[in-house]
Scaffold this motif. Structure first.
Motif, PDB file in Angstrom:
ATOM      1  N   PRO A   1      34.073  28.798  45.804  1.00 19.22           N
ATOM      2  CA  PRO A   1      34.638  28.308  44.537  1.00 19.22           C
ATOM      3  C   PRO A   1      35.598  27.147  44.765  1.00 19.22           C
ATOM      4  O   PRO A   1      36.272  27.078  45.791  1.00 19.22           O
TER       5      PRO A   1
ATOM      6  N   LEU B   1      40.442  28.501  35.487  1.00 17.88           N
ATOM      7  CA  LEU B   1      39.746  29.758  35.193  1.00 17.88           C
ATOM      8  C   LEU B   1      39.055  29.658  33.837  1.00 17.88           C
ATOM      9  O   LEU B   1      39.547  28.988  32.922  1.00 17.88           O
TER      10      LEU B   1
ATOM     11  N   ALA C   1      37.988  35.069  32.378  1.00 18.59           N
ATOM     12  CA  ALA C   1      38.958  35.392  33.425  1.00 18.59           C
ATOM     13  C   ALA C   1      40.375  35.420  32.852  1.00 18.59           C
ATOM     14  O   ALA C   1      41.175  36.309  33.181  1.00 18.59           O
TER      15      ALA C   1
ATOM     16  N   LEU D   1      40.892  38.532  30.958  1.00 19.25           N
ATOM     17  CA  LEU D   1      41.109  39.658  31.875  1.00 19.25           C
ATOM     18  C   LEU D   1      42.552  39.649  32.377  1.00 19.25           C
ATOM     19  O   LEU D   1      43.223  40.693  32.405  1.00 19.25           O
ATOM     20  N   LEU D   2      43.035  38.473  32.749  1.00 20.37           N
ATOM     21  CA  LEU D   2      44.416  38.349  33.230  1.00 20.37           C
ATOM     22  C   LEU D   2      45.402  38.837  32.172  1.00 20.37           C
ATOM     23  O   LEU D   2      46.316  39.619  32.465  1.00 20.37           O
TER      24      LEU D   2
ATOM     25  N   ILE E   1      45.295  42.662  31.770  1.00 21.62           N
ATOM     26  CA  ILE E   1      45.892  43.428  32.879  1.00 21.62           C
ATOM     27  C   ILE E   1      47.414  43.344  32.835  1.00 21.62           C
ATOM     28  O   ILE E   1      48.109  44.355  32.950  1.00 21.62           O
ATOM     29  N   THR E   2      47.936  42.146  32.651  1.00 21.30           N
ATOM     30  CA  THR E   2      49.391  41.989  32.740  1.00 21.30           C
ATOM     31  C   THR E   2      50.127  42.574  31.540  1.00 21.30           C
ATOM     32  O   THR E   2      51.342  42.760  31.602  1.00 21.30           O
TER      33      THR E   2
ATOM     34  N   ARG F   1      49.393  45.544  30.544  1.00 21.63           N
ATOM     35  CA  ARG F   1      49.437  46.984  30.799  1.00 21.63           C
ATOM     36  C   ARG F   1      50.738  47.352  31.497  1.00 21.63           C
ATOM     37  O   ARG F   1      51.304  46.566  32.254  1.00 21.63           O
TER      38      ARG F   1
ATOM     39  N   ARG G   1      52.787  48.986  34.324  1.00 24.02           N
ATOM     40  CA  ARG G   1      52.511  49.322  35.711  1.00 24.02           C
ATOM     41  C   ARG G   1      53.078  50.688  36.008  1.00 24.02           C
ATOM     42  O   ARG G   1      54.280  50.901  36.001  1.00 24.02           O
TER      43      ARG G   1
ATOM     44  N   ARG H   1      54.158  54.360  41.390  1.00 21.92           N
ATOM     45  CA  ARG H   1      53.399  55.107  42.373  1.00 21.92           C
ATOM     46  C   ARG H   1      54.308  56.101  43.072  1.00 21.92           C
ATOM     47  O   ARG H   1      55.498  55.853  43.264  1.00 21.92           O
TER      48      ARG H   1
ATOM     49  N   THR I   1      36.242  62.399  41.955  1.00 25.24           N
ATOM     50  CA  THR I   1      37.160  61.299  42.217  1.00 25.24           C
ATOM     51  C   THR I   1      36.358  60.113  42.744  1.00 25.24           C
ATOM     52  O   THR I   1      35.513  60.297  43.621  1.00 25.24           O
ATOM     53  N   PRO I   2      36.568  58.919  42.214  1.00 28.38           N
ATOM     54  CA  PRO I   2      35.828  57.760  42.720  1.00 28.38           C
ATOM     55  C   PRO I   2      35.922  57.664  44.237  1.00 28.38           C
ATOM     56  O   PRO I   2      36.996  57.818  44.806  1.00 28.38           O
ATOM     57  N   GLY I   3      34.802  57.420  44.857  1.00 27.24           N
ATOM     58  CA  GLY I   3      34.778  57.321  46.312  1.00 27.24           C
ATOM     59  C   GLY I   3      34.318  58.592  46.997  1.00 27.24           C
ATOM     60  O   GLY I   3      34.145  58.618  48.205  1.00 27.24           O
TER      61      GLY I   3
ATOM     62  N   PHE J   1      51.718  38.317  40.037  1.00 28.15           N
ATOM     63  CA  PHE J   1      50.328  38.717  39.828  1.00 28.15           C
ATOM     64  C   PHE J   1      49.515  37.560  39.240  1.00 28.15           C
ATOM     65  O   PHE J   1      48.390  37.301  39.656  1.00 28.15           O
TER      66      PHE J   1
ATOM     67  N   PHE K   1      46.267  36.019  40.819  1.00 33.36           N
ATOM     68  CA  PHE K   1      45.012  36.078  40.066  1.00 33.36           C
ATOM     69  C   PHE K   1      44.374  34.690  40.003  1.00 33.36           C
ATOM     70  O   PHE K   1      43.189  34.523  40.273  1.00 33.36           O
TER      71      PHE K   1
ATOM     72  N   TYR L   1      41.022  34.984  41.987  1.00 37.50           N
ATOM     73  CA  TYR L   1      39.952  35.549  41.147  1.00 37.50           C
ATOM     74  C   TYR L   1      38.588  34.913  41.429  1.00 37.50           C
ATOM     75  O   TYR L   1      37.598  35.626  41.609  1.00 37.50           O
ATOM     76  N   PRO L   2      38.501  33.583  41.509  1.00 34.85           N
ATOM     77  CA  PRO L   2      37.166  32.998  41.763  1.00 34.85           C
ATOM     78  C   PRO L   2      36.559  33.480  43.085  1.00 34.85           C
ATOM     79  O   PRO L   2      35.354  33.716  43.165  1.00 34.85           O
TER      80      PRO L   2
ATOM     81  N   TRP M   1      47.074  45.168  40.273  1.00 32.25           N
ATOM     82  CA  TRP M   1      48.231  45.206  39.356  1.00 32.25           C
ATOM     83  C   TRP M   1      49.044  46.474  39.583  1.00 32.25           C
ATOM     84  O   TRP M   1      50.268  46.459  39.631  1.00 32.25           O
TER      85      TRP M   1
ATOM     86  N   HIS N   1      35.313  48.410  48.470  1.00 32.93           N
ATOM     87  CA  HIS N   1      35.447  49.799  48.037  1.00 32.93           C
ATOM     88  C   HIS N   1      34.892  49.974  46.620  1.00 32.93           C
ATOM     89  O   HIS N   1      34.182  50.934  46.331  1.00 32.93           O
TER      90      HIS N   1
ATOM     91  N   ASN O   1      31.926  52.308  45.207  1.00 38.55           N
ATOM     92  CA  ASN O   1      32.037  53.229  44.066  1.00 38.55           C
ATOM     93  C   ASN O   1      30.981  52.942  43.008  1.00 38.55           C
ATOM     94  O   ASN O   1      30.529  53.849  42.312  1.00 38.55           O
TER      95      ASN O   1
ATOM     96  N   ARG P   1      27.897  54.763  42.433  1.00 38.30           N
ATOM     97  CA  ARG P   1      27.901  55.970  41.622  1.00 38.30           C
ATOM     98  C   ARG P   1      27.096  55.786  40.350  1.00 38.30           C
ATOM     99  O   ARG P   1      26.913  56.730  39.586  1.00 38.30           O
TER     100      ARG P   1
ATOM    101  N   ARG Q   1      27.767  26.720  40.351  1.00 39.93           N
ATOM    102  CA  ARG Q   1      28.147  26.534  41.748  1.00 39.93           C
ATOM    103  C   ARG Q   1      27.031  26.897  42.719  1.00 39.93           C
ATOM    104  O   ARG Q   1      27.174  26.752  43.919  1.00 39.93           O
TER     105      ARG Q   1
END
Lengths: 256, 186
Positions: A22, A28, A32, A35-36, A39-40, A42, A44, A47, A173-175, B14, B18, B22-23, B50, B70, B74, B77, B98
């Motif tokens: 790319p 972008l 894209a 999507l950005l 996500i931002t 949401r 966080r 953890r 569970t994924p994975g 972030f 991104f 991202y690309p 994120w 990963h 997944n 599945r 591209r």
């Protein structure tokens, strides 16, 4: 450019790259950027600390191992694995052929009630078809890989142990992966997937069909393992280092 | 909604990551899955990033590729392994601006794709990371989850096998469409 750029073999692979690198200067596209934004906006989630994560991982894996060990013995003792049961299923790809006469060759029942089964049959083209059937303990819909390949789906026929890793169903569970294996060597009575210090996953082996099944927890998806088949005296009949299950490859064959 | 300085700092970091990565992550996924799946994989990777922003190293791309690998695992599945196992065939289904010259792709791509499928998963990924993603040995090792030394061994082994297979230029005698791992003990 990197250390292998001048190698003619790797250069050949590089030339077959279907998507060019790319352009970093290119802005972008709208998707894209959407999507950005999504996500931002949401929250966080915090953890847990790494200590807590390690303890959870160890506890989850411990529980899985205990469950599988318990089920392995119980299945063998009580004959939970039926044979000759007929079941029809339709492969997901590529042709969508319906398999009318599949047989369940092995089943593992976990202590929480979850059941993982392997069904085998042939489609109208004579291809081997497998259904990795997962029945969640909560009674939700069954799930699992359905695939045909031919003439044989599980590694090199004639080897002591052949098999494949497949995703263990959307309810997991994924994975999480299931491992299906077949032993052509009747001397083999135990098949174990060893993850080093993380422990063993013994497969449930149906001595009648020679098929075995086990479940790899998502936490171990990135870990390499060693698959070993033993005879009744505990002697190693065959063993092989396995690549991590998360990688997009899955067929294995062990001589012995 | 009241945002804290920490949130704003995280969002700024972030966003920069991104826009920079991202690309590349999308291209990584496109090379290994269908176009539809690739967009989903990229979305999953950055959603994961994120949540785990504080764990991502200063050079984020290897971490993001590892997460993408990963995520692709997944996506198997979806119950159709063959769909995700299929490496992108050259000259096929790619309409992105591209994409390289289709004529070159047909010549090199189909042949290479065929022999790449005969490598073990980790060996193949190692080859693709250095050849297609143009990662250094150190960065590719981060993606695979091994040491640089181990990666060099894998690349050496894969190169030897690729060379043999390209000379033979035949399909494997197993026709499952899946790679067979190498035996280490008889």
């Amino acid at each position: 450019m990197n250390e292998v750029a001048d190698d003619p073999i790797f250069a050949l692979v590089a030339a077959a790259n279907p998507i060019a690198k790319p352009d970093a200067a290119e802005p972008l596209d709208r998707e894209a950027l959407q999507l950005l934004d999504s996500i931002t906006t949401r929250t966080r989630a915090k953890r847990p600390s790494s200590d807590k994560r390690s303890r959870r991982k160890a506890a989850a894996f411990g529980a899985s191992v205990v469950a599988v060990i318990g089920v392995s013995s119980a299945a063998a003792a009580t004959g939970l694995v039926p044979s000759g049961v007929i079941h029809a299923f339709t492969e997901v790809s590529p042709a969508g052929d319906t398999v009318q006469d599949a047989n369940m060759v092995v089943e593992q029942v976990s202590s929480n009630g979850r059941r993982d089964q392997l069904w085998l049959g042939r489609n109208s083209s004579g291809m081997t078809c497998g259904y990795q059937r997962n029945l969640p303990s909560d009674g939700s819909n069954e799930d699992g890989m359905k695939e045909c390949g031919g003439p044989w789906l599980f590694g090199t026929k004639g080897k002591s142990v052949v098999g494949t890793f497949v995703p263990a169903g959307d309810a997991q569970t994924p994975g999480t992966y299931a491992i299906d294996a077949h032993s052509a060597n009747r001397a083999i009575t135990r098949i174990i997937l060893n993850f080093g210090t993380a422990g063993d996953i013994p497969l449930t082996l149906n001595p009648t069909t020679g098929w075995a099944i086990g479940v790899v927890p998502a936490d171990l998806t990135w870990d390499a393992s060693i698959l070993t088949a033993y005879d009744t005296d505990g002697n190693v009949v065959a063993t092989q280092t396995m690549t991590p299950t998360a990688g997009p490859a899955s067929v294995f064959s062990l001589a012995g | 909604v009241v945002t804290t300085d920490v949130d704003e700092c995280a969002a700024a970091r972030f966003t920069a990551m991104f826009k920079q990565c991202y690309p590349s992550v999308l291209a990584y996924a496109q090379r290994r899955t269908s176009p539809d799946q690739a967009a989903d994989v990229a979305a999953e990777v950055f959603s994961t990033a994120w949540i785990n922003l504080e764990r991502i190293p200063a050079d984020p791309l290897p971490w993001l590729y590892r997460t993408a690998w990963h995520a692709i695992g997944n996506s198997r599945r979806s119950k159709s392994r063959s769909a995700t196992l299929a490496l992108t065939l050259a000259g096929e289904r790619m309409t992105d601006a591209r994409v390289r010259d289709p004529a070159d792709q047909v010549v090199a791509g189909e042949r290479i794709t065929r022999v790449l499928k005969l490598l073990s998963a980790s060996d193949r990924e190692a080859v693709l990371l250095v050849s297609w993603e143009e990662l250094s040995i150190d960065d590719a090792a981060v993606v695979i989850g091994c040491t640089p030394g181990t990666l060099k061994v894998r690349l050496h082994r894969a190169r030897r096998r690729l060379s043999t297979l390209l000379q033979q230029d035949v399909y494997s005698d197993n026709d499952y469409g899946l790679p067979v791992s190498e035996e280490i003990q008889s």
